[in-house]
Every structure is written in structure tokens, then in C-alpha cells.
Design an enzyme around this catalytic site. Sequence first.
Site, PDB file in Angstrom:
ATOM      1  N   ASN A  64      43.608   7.075 -18.476  1.00 20.54           N
ATOM      2  CA  ASN A  64      44.346   6.268 -19.453  1.00 20.54           C
ATOM      3  C   ASN A  64      45.272   5.284 -18.762  1.00 20.54           C
ATOM      4  O   ASN A  64      45.425   4.131 -19.185  1.00 20.54           O
ATOM      5  CB  ASN A  64      45.153   7.175 -20.382  1.00 20.54           C
ATOM      6  CG  ASN A  64      44.282   7.836 -21.447  1.00 20.54           C
ATOM      7  OD1 ASN A  64      43.129   7.464 -21.622  1.00 20.54           O
ATOM      8  ND2 ASN A  64      44.836   8.831 -22.147  1.00 20.54           N
ATOM      9  N   ASN A  95      53.346   4.876 -16.221  1.00 21.72           N
ATOM     10  CA  ASN A  95      53.078   3.510 -15.759  1.00 21.72           C
ATOM     11  C   ASN A  95      54.054   2.567 -16.421  1.00 21.72           C
ATOM     12  O   ASN A  95      54.600   2.868 -17.481  1.00 21.72           O
ATOM     13  CB  ASN A  95      51.641   3.109 -16.064  1.00 21.72           C
ATOM     14  CG  ASN A  95      51.393   2.845 -17.535  1.00 21.72           C
ATOM     15  OD1 ASN A  95      51.690   1.769 -18.027  1.00 21.72           O
ATOM     16  ND2 ASN A  95      50.844   3.853 -18.244  1.00 21.72           N
ATOM     17  N   THR A 143      36.856   7.308 -23.586  1.00 20.13           N
ATOM     18  CA  THR A 143      35.757   7.241 -24.550  1.00 20.13           C
ATOM     19  C   THR A 143      36.034   8.186 -25.698  1.00 20.13           C
ATOM     20  O   THR A 143      36.701   9.211 -25.536  1.00 20.13           O
ATOM     21  CB  THR A 143      34.418   7.596 -23.874  1.00 20.13           C
ATOM     22  OG1 THR A 143      33.372   7.420 -24.828  1.00 20.13           O
ATOM     23  CG2 THR A 143      34.393   9.029 -23.394  1.00 20.13           C
ATOM     24  N   LEU A 148      43.524  11.946 -24.550  1.00 14.44           N
ATOM     25  CA  LEU A 148      44.913  12.378 -24.576  1.00 14.44           C
ATOM     26  C   LEU A 148      45.081  13.601 -25.480  1.00 14.44           C
ATOM     27  O   LEU A 148      45.892  14.485 -25.204  1.00 14.44           O
ATOM     28  CB  LEU A 148      45.801  11.226 -25.043  1.00 14.44           C
ATOM     29  CG  LEU A 148      47.311  11.461 -25.043  1.00 14.44           C
ATOM     30  CD1 LEU A 148      47.803  11.930 -23.682  1.00 14.44           C
ATOM     31  CD2 LEU A 148      48.056  10.187 -25.468  1.00 14.44           C
ATOM     32  N   ASP A 539     -11.303  18.375  38.602  1.00 14.07           N
ATOM     33  CA  ASP A 539     -12.415  18.045  39.476  1.00 14.07           C
ATOM     34  C   ASP A 539     -11.971  17.033  40.523  1.00 14.07           C
ATOM     35  O   ASP A 539     -11.034  16.252  40.317  1.00 14.07           O
ATOM     36  CB  ASP A 539     -13.575  17.460  38.669  1.00 14.07           C
ATOM     37  CG  ASP A 539     -14.228  18.486  37.747  1.00 14.07           C
ATOM     38  OD1 ASP A 539     -14.036  19.694  38.002  1.00 14.07           O
ATOM     39  OD2 ASP A 539     -14.905  18.079  36.784  1.00 14.07           O
ATOM     40  N   TYR A 800     -37.996   8.617  21.088  1.00 22.19           N
ATOM     41  CA  TYR A 800     -39.214   8.044  20.507  1.00 22.19           C
ATOM     42  C   TYR A 800     -39.596   6.687  21.084  1.00 22.19           C
ATOM     43  O   TYR A 800     -40.751   6.282  20.945  1.00 22.19           O
ATOM     44  CB  TYR A 800     -39.046   7.907  18.989  1.00 22.19           C
ATOM     45  CG  TYR A 800     -38.680   9.200  18.318  1.00 22.19           C
ATOM     46  CD1 TYR A 800     -39.388  10.372  18.570  1.00 22.19           C
ATOM     47  CD2 TYR A 800     -37.607   9.274  17.434  1.00 22.19           C
ATOM     48  CE1 TYR A 800     -39.056  11.567  17.972  1.00 22.19           C
ATOM     49  CE2 TYR A 800     -37.259  10.465  16.822  1.00 22.19           C
ATOM     50  CZ  TYR A 800     -37.984  11.615  17.092  1.00 22.19           C
ATOM     51  OH  TYR A 800     -37.641  12.799  16.497  1.00 22.19           O
TER      52      TYR A 800
END
Length: 1192
Positions: A64, A95, A143, A148, A539, A800
Site C-alpha cells: 500500500n 509514508n 488488488t 488493509l 604391431d 563374379y
Amino acid sequence: MEAFEISDFKEHAKKKSMWAGALNKVTISGLMGVFTEDEDLMALPIHRDHCPALLKIFDELIVNATDHERACHSKTKKVTYIKISFDKGVFSCENDGPGIPIAKHEQASLIAKRDVYVPEVASCFFLAGTNINKAKDCIKGGTNGVGLKLAMVHSQWAILTTADGAQKYVQQINQRLDIIEPPTITPSREMFTRIELMPVYQELGYAEPLSETEQADLSAWIYLRACQCAAYVGKGTTIYYNDKPCRTGSVMALAKMYTLLSAPNSTIHTATIKADAKPYSLHPLQVAAVVSPKFKKFEHVSIINGVNCVKGEHVTFLKKTINEMVIKKFQQTIKDKNRKTTLRDSCSNIFVVIVGSIPGIEWTGQRKDELSIAENVFKTHYSIPSSFLTSMTRSIVDILLQSISKKDNHKQVDVDKYTRARNAGGKRAQDCMLLAAEGDSALSLLRTGLTLGKSNPSGPSFDFCGMISLGGVIMNACKKVTNITTDSGETIMVRNEQLTNNKVLQGIVQVLGLDFNCHYKTQEERAKLRYGCIVACVDQDLDGCGKILGLLLAYFHLFWPQLIIHGFVKRLLTPLIRVYEKGKTMPVEFYYEQEFDAWAKKQTSLVNHTVKYYKGLAAHDTHEVKSMFKHFDNMVYTFTLDDSAKELFHIYFGGESELRKRELCTGVVPLTETQTQSIHSVRRIPCSLHLQVDTKAYKLDAIERQIPNFLDGMTRARRKILAGGVKCFASNNRERKVFQFGGYVADHMFYHHGDMSLNTSIIKAAQYYPGSSHLYPVFIGIGSFGSRHLGGKDAGSPRYISVQLASEFIKTMFPAEDSWLLPYVFEDGQRAEPEYYVPVLPLAIMEYGANPSEGWKYTTWARQLEDILALVRAYVDKDNPKHELLHYAIKHKITILPLRPSNYNFKGHLKRFGQYYYSYGTYDISEQRNIITITELPLRVPTVAYIESIKKSSNRMTFIEEIIDYSSSETIEILVKLKPNSLNRIVEEFKETEEQDSIENFLRLRNCLHSHLNFVKPKGGIIEFNSYYEILYAWLPYRRELYQKRLMREHAVLKLRIIMETAIVRYINESAELNLSHYEDEKEASRILSEHGFPPLNHTLIISPEFASIEELNQKALQGCYTYILSLQARELLIAAKTRRVEKIKKMQARLDKVEQLLQESPFPGASVWLEEIDAVEKAIIKGRNTQWKFH
């Protein structure tokens, strides 16, 4: 009827977890807090359980406050501070923005039947407030209008204080909204809002009062939220926690706080993500990312609209964008198509902080902390700066590469054909050796030697020897790694998928216990290995010593050079040659051919000696194996890593072909006797010596199998086939089955690379169809030898089809007289094929060819026979009008006479543009039928491959309805049926140029005859020619010199034969007087002949000089005996026999005079002979062409 209960929102919120989350303590994943107030803030995990509803209470008040700060951002009265405090369970948030309007709320007053003011409605009335219906561009975090109220309904008491500049409003709410005290309203010029509350801790599962740990955890979490808010509101508004300003006023500061413990000193990548359209463009997002290998999964902190949201489409958008960049960069860096990276991999080492406002979002989830917005909003409007993505991607890819390297270190494979030493991996592991056998036959030899048991009690056994098969071949690891330098300067060696999945090499790693992340510099590190050394048992041929052993050394040098330095890599050096002398049981053994050659030169004769070669380990008989393993330790040699080895490993096995090409331009310098003695004395082999001798010899041998010699245009295999054919068909040129003839070649010419490749080479040497490699086959094919339809791949089975020697051509192109003068290859001490032929005409430029080898590419296009004949004749014939001109051209290295590409058996066209010739196919167009009929293809383009290339071309097939192939083995007839109205569009799209018309362009009826004239030199190595003229000019002196050698040798032989025949005639005349039959023995008779001046001669050498040189003839022919006289039969002493000998002497003398004349002729000895042989070759070629190379 079932009764439905109706409850108000207040009572429901008290009992249910609606909007707030669980009302009791639970484990909250990822819960963190700030516990320290030091200079460097640090977010730490909170491990104790907590109540989500309680945290939601605090969070709603904080959101808030930040919503109010954002709302006032563009107003005159801004919020300059937000003060958050938490002490002894009391939470407070204040505030200094405009206060809540202090006015009576009419609707609420009617409902409550008392005076209700706006601040009470905002704090105590559910589903009331400014967040009920938000605008699309709203960026508030609140929202539903319940935030509060949730705080109030879960509080023992709460005090709301607000001042709007005119009045001050104070109201206390008690007992979870059950008791709402009347407000106190007084005049005031202040502006602020403050809410203090004491939650109902006991109902939420906490102690009353809070315990010390509960107080600490909650305080830390609230402090963390305060720090998040500081980053969200940014400069201009100060966030206080317990009266101290939060120092996280930026997204970077917040990111640092989160990662200080887990990834200190990591680079923080920051960016501003902007949008291109309102309302999103008004609110850019700030992002900070920390990339570190210490992170094992993707984590993020998102402070969006003031809410700490746990997930959302913005995060998905960022991850997908990063993933796309990482995949692209990863593939570019590692260059391994088999290596893939996923979204999970690419983002697993990232911690991201995203802070900002996004308009129009919805909050979902039980606690309303999941951001929801259409994903296409981000794809459409937002863009992430490329600089941010690039720098972060580099860091991510570096970590991915490091993780791949470490992950691959533990790759497990099934180890085939491994027998563990009994003490491997135990206390005596360092006394164990792993015998790495080239293949199955070598494993059999080792098993025989290791299981001798009582007959060799002190020898090696499975107690301390393990065995593993190298599978007959090893991958070149040097070409399967990518060295990548990270941003920090560290070099990472990344193995590709092929290497990590290679069963042979990975098997060696597992068996030895090797670690790719260990250097093995110390004894402690090496003591962790399961064996004390690895012994290569290969080898004694080029494949074994040069290739397989070289690759094994390169593998260890690439990943663990310290192991070579400390003598970990060894080889079993078995005898290459054994010489058995009659009457002696123990042979003389030699490990290098140079040793044998030096020994043989010191022997007066090897008549009573049997020389046996042992290039393959399987050649050793059981009794020889027993002898070898009795002295096993003496045959184990250790490799050393000298200064030049590193560069040589890179040259021979690295990816820079230019370095290798420079090295392979020269032949091998064989070991000296001093070097072999030094190796034996210390049983140590420098890696550089092995690479420069064995590996280089293998590489050069491989080149000679793939690239022809410029003197004869033949590879080694084709030369063996020709030499074998001359020998096989010498007495009877009857046809032989390919596989039978292949067996003859393998036996007599010592071909060691498998019958399949040999039979394929024989078939190719007999192919004679338009587009075949050989315009002048050395064999006549009987049966199906392939056609241009499949480029010869449709040949019959070797069982062949049959071959004959193209003897009329061979006898003229390769005169038998030359065979005694050529240098020869010796295999197992026996003469095999010539090192090279020097044909009468330069065959290297008379046929087609293409093949790559060791960085070189060999491509030739046959030259016109008429041009070659003209050039060679002009060189040889001094009376030729172009003779002087050609010699001038050769001297000054210029080209005068033409040397065009061959057009034999080609019905198309040859054109030259610039420095290159091009070949063109031909076609006819039937506009009425809408069909293009291709009647010839470019040079050497097989029919099927051509049609497939057209069908794969989508832009061409757009115009084509159907392609029908009616071609035969000799002719081309390909019908290209076009779609309606396509012809004009083809002409329009495939533009005509100076070099080709539209149809030639459309149907790809042109190819460039670009050449790569790289050939093998006579003494090994590669020579690079720039033109066909250079090849011709280089070949001419060799052929010219051969005539002089031929004549000089014939001259020497004729003189010796005349001497011998003259001596015989004299003896016939004096035989009655000498009366040798009265003497007791041959020795006495020889003394009489000597006293009468008869020369002792080497009769066998003079009659059959074969491969003897002029020097050998002059030295040995007159150092013989009198067998040539003493072995004469009675009938050879008759007058008629003498007369025949006299006539024979006259003919030989006449020939000798002719030879002396030829040696003196101009422009060089034997020039006229060469011209005659050129005529004979031309005649044979014409006959061959007229008979489809059947010569009948």
C-alpha cells in the site's frame, strides 16, 4: 432442502486462508531475510516454519505504501520517505504522502447507522477501496480492496493515523475488527499516513509474546521487504527500517545483497528493458543478473508494482530470450552438432532480479503473488538490450562448458575385452601395469604370455598385469576437443560427444581411474590410479606403431602430459626380425630394420640363415612368445616428453593442416645406428623421435595410398595391382576373378589393408565408361564393372567379374626393360612393387582423379592425348619444328604449346573463361511438348547423382513436373518435363550470362574443371604444382634419364656376355689341347684355365642380371669362377654349336655398336628409342579405343 449459511467477509477471513494464505505455520520454500546491519547487506535463508497469513499482513501494508509512492510520483506532493518498523511484535508502516481524505462516507454511514469516514472504510470495510476497479494502465500492487482489511482482521489492535493537510485522523481498531473505536479528528497541516498493529500471533501459531527467534526471523523478513521496496521506488524516496535507511536503492544493490553469500565478487550484468508502446513504454523494467557456477537452478526475485511476485510471464520471456542466445552462442563456440543445451541448462546458473512496474497485470495465486499478463505483450512490445544478453551469454556459455567438462569426467561405458589385474586398485596398484593390446590377436598373445605359470615363475602374470583391447583403432582426440578461452582468461578444453562416448578411450579412463580434472603432477595424485603404468602392445607395422600408438600418446599428452613426464606411458617393443642360423636354436633378434641392415652388411653370406619378419604380434609362435615373456621387462620401453614433442603432437594430430602439410613435404629421416643403440641402452623413447619417425612414416604412407605420385599418376595400391598383374599374367593372360586376382596381389605384393579395398581398387583399374577416372585402364574388365549411371558404384561382385591385363597397352606404356632400373618397395625383406613407375607418357596428367589426404586435396582433369603427344615428341625430337621452342619454354617455366582438357568420350563442350576451363552438357528443347531433353552431362557427373541434385533444388523443381531417365551406359537421355508456362519464367529467373545460357544455369549443365595438383614426390612427401605443364616438365627428366640408364646397363651386360661367349668359343677351339677331363678335380681344372688366361666369370649374374646395377655388374661379374666352361656339355663343343655362338657374338656386337651409337645421339641418349616407344603407345591406345579397350 439443504440450508445455505451466509457469512460476512470479516468472519470468513478470520477462519479461512482466503487471500492471505495458510493461517498456521508451514514450511515456506525460499523464505529469506536480512539478519545483519553491516555495511554489506546479505540475504540469508530462513529455515524455520512461519505463517503465510502473517507475512501477508505485513506485506499488504508495505505494498500500500509503495502504491501510494507511485501514485504521488507525478503530483506536487510526493512521497519522500516510507518508514517501516518492527519492535516487540508491533509492526508499523508510515509514508509522508497525501493522507487519506478525511470526509464522511455516506454509503458506509447508512450501512453502519453511524458516522463513518473514508479512512475507516479503507481499513475496515471488505471489498471497498480504490483497487476494486483498476484502469488498464494501473501499476498498483494492491488488488480486490482487501489488503488493509486483512491486516486489521488478523490484529489484536491497530491504530490508523492519517493527515490530509487540513485535519488529522486517529482511529483504533481492536479485537480483529470486532471493536472499532470512534476516530479523533483534529486540525493539522501535516500530510502522512501511519498504521501500527499488533497481530494475533497466538491464533497464527506464534508465541505470545514472540520468542527471540520468531522476532528475529520476522524482523529479518520485513527488513528484506524494505530493501526490496528501496530498489523499487529508487532515488527520491528513502525507505527506512527501524529508523535506518535501506542501502538497496538500485537493482544492482539488491542483486548484490542476494548473491553476496553464494556468489561473492561475481559480475552483475544490468540492463533497462524498454517497451515500444504506451502504457508499457512509460514504465521500463530494471534487471540485474548474476551468473555463477555456484547456482544450480534458475532463481529470480521480481519486485513488480511493489509486490514480491513468485512467477510470471515476464520471467518466462526473459528465460526464453536468454536461452535462444545461449544456444546460438554455445553451438558457435563448441562446434559440435551432437552437443545440445536445454532451457534448464542454459538458465540453471543465473540469479535474476527484476524491478519495475508493468501496467494492466492481474495477480493470481492464493496469496495474489503470481503475475499474469498475456505473454505476447512481452514478445510484441518489450526488448532486452543486446549488450546485456551478449555479456551474460558469454558468462553462461563459459559455465556450461566447464560443467560439461566436469560432467563428462564421470561418463561411464561398458568396457569390452578387459581383464583386471588381481592387484589393480589395491595396495600394490602402483606395481600393476595395464597392457593395451592393438586388437584381439594381440590380446591372445598377451594371454599366452601371462598364463605361462610354472614355466616362467618370475615373469609377468595376471597378478600384476591387466589387459584391455584398443579395438584396432583409436579416435584422434586432438580433433575432438574445443579449446575455449573464457572472459576470465581461463582455457577450457571441452570434449565433444563423440569423444566422451568413445568406448575405447573412455574404457581406458575408467580402467585406469583417470580424472580429467587432475594433472597428476604429484605422487599423491598418481597413487590414486588403479595401475602404475599403461603399456601399449601394438604391431610393429605403420598402422600399429605409427597410427595407433601415436594416437594413444597424443591422447595422454592432450589431457595428462604429466603422466608421460613421470614415465606412466610405455610400449612393448617386440622383435621385428629374427634370424635363425642353421645348427643354432636361439635366433638373433632385431627391433629395428636399421639394426638388421647394419648386421647383414657385416655377414659374408646369409645362405645358412633364415630371416623372419614379425610386423604383427600374431606372427610370433608360442615358443617365441614364451621366450619373449621370460625377458618381458627388457622389452618394456618408457616414453619421455622432450621439448619439441608438444609442437609435434600439434602438427601431426591437431587441426591445423597447414602445419602438417609443411612437415609432410619431406620424407622420413630413418633412425641411425647410434640412435637405436641409445634407445636400447636406457629403454627410453623420446616422444618427438617416435612422432618424427613412426608417425610421420605412417602419415606419408597414408598419403601415398590416397594421392598419386606425379611420375606415374598412381597410388600405392594401384601400383601394387599393376605390378601384381604384370607378374600374374606374364605367362598366361587368361581372365581371373577379381577376388582371386586380389588374393594374388595381397600375397605377392604384400598388401595389408583388407581385401575389400583391394578388390575395389582392382575394379576401378578396369573401369572404362564415359566419366570413369581412367581413360587408359591397366586391366580389361569382363563382366559388369559399373557405369556412369551410378559413377561405377553399380559394379558386380568381385566373385563374379573377371579381369585380364591390358597387355598391349601395358607392354608399350611400361617397357619391361625399365623394370630392372626402378627403385622398389621391400616388404618383410622381399621385393614388392616399384616405388614408382616412369611410363613412356606422363600418365599423371592423362587421367582423372580426386581425393583428400592430410590437408591436401588432389583433383586432376585428364589432358588431351594429342596435346600430350605433341609436347613430348617436340621435347624428344630435335628435328621437330617446335623442339627449340619447347625447350625454351621449359627453361623459362612458361607455357607455349596447348595442353587442353581431354574431351574423349565426351559429347558436350569445353570452354575457357579466365584461368579455368568449364565443361558443358547439351540439351534439346521441345517447346511444343514443354520438354527439355538432356543429351549430355558435364564431365564426370554420374546420371543418378545429377538427377538427385536437381530434385533437391526446390527453386528448380518449382518449374519441373517430372524427370524421366532413359539414359544408357553410353548415352544420356534425360527428359525434363516442365510445368505449363514455365519456360519463359525459367529464362527470366535464371539469367543468361557470358559463361552460360539460362537452360544451362537452370539445369546445372556446367561444371568448373578446377584442379588441385598435389602429388607425391619420388622420395616421399608432397609437391604442389601450379599447372599441368609443371607436372609434364617435372616428369620429362625422369623419363629421359631412364633411357640413358637403360642403354648404359644394356651396354655393360652386352660387353660381359660377349666376353663370356668369346671365352667359350676359345675354349671350344682349345679344348682338345687343354684336355681338362684328365685332371682330378674342378679345382685343378680351374687352375689350368686361369693359367691359360680364361677369365673367371659370374655366369648366373651375366645371364640373368635382373635388378643388378651397373656398379654391381662391374664388381661381381668378373669375380666368379669357371662354371660357365666346366659345365659345358659334349654337344656344346661341336662345331655347329661353336658356329651358333660365333653368330650370337656378332649379333651382340652389332647391338653393342647400336647401343653405343644411341648413347651418343642427340639431343640425349636414347631419344630415338623414346620416339619409337611413343609411337607404340599411341598405336596401342588407338587400338584400345577402337575396341572399347578389349584389344580384339
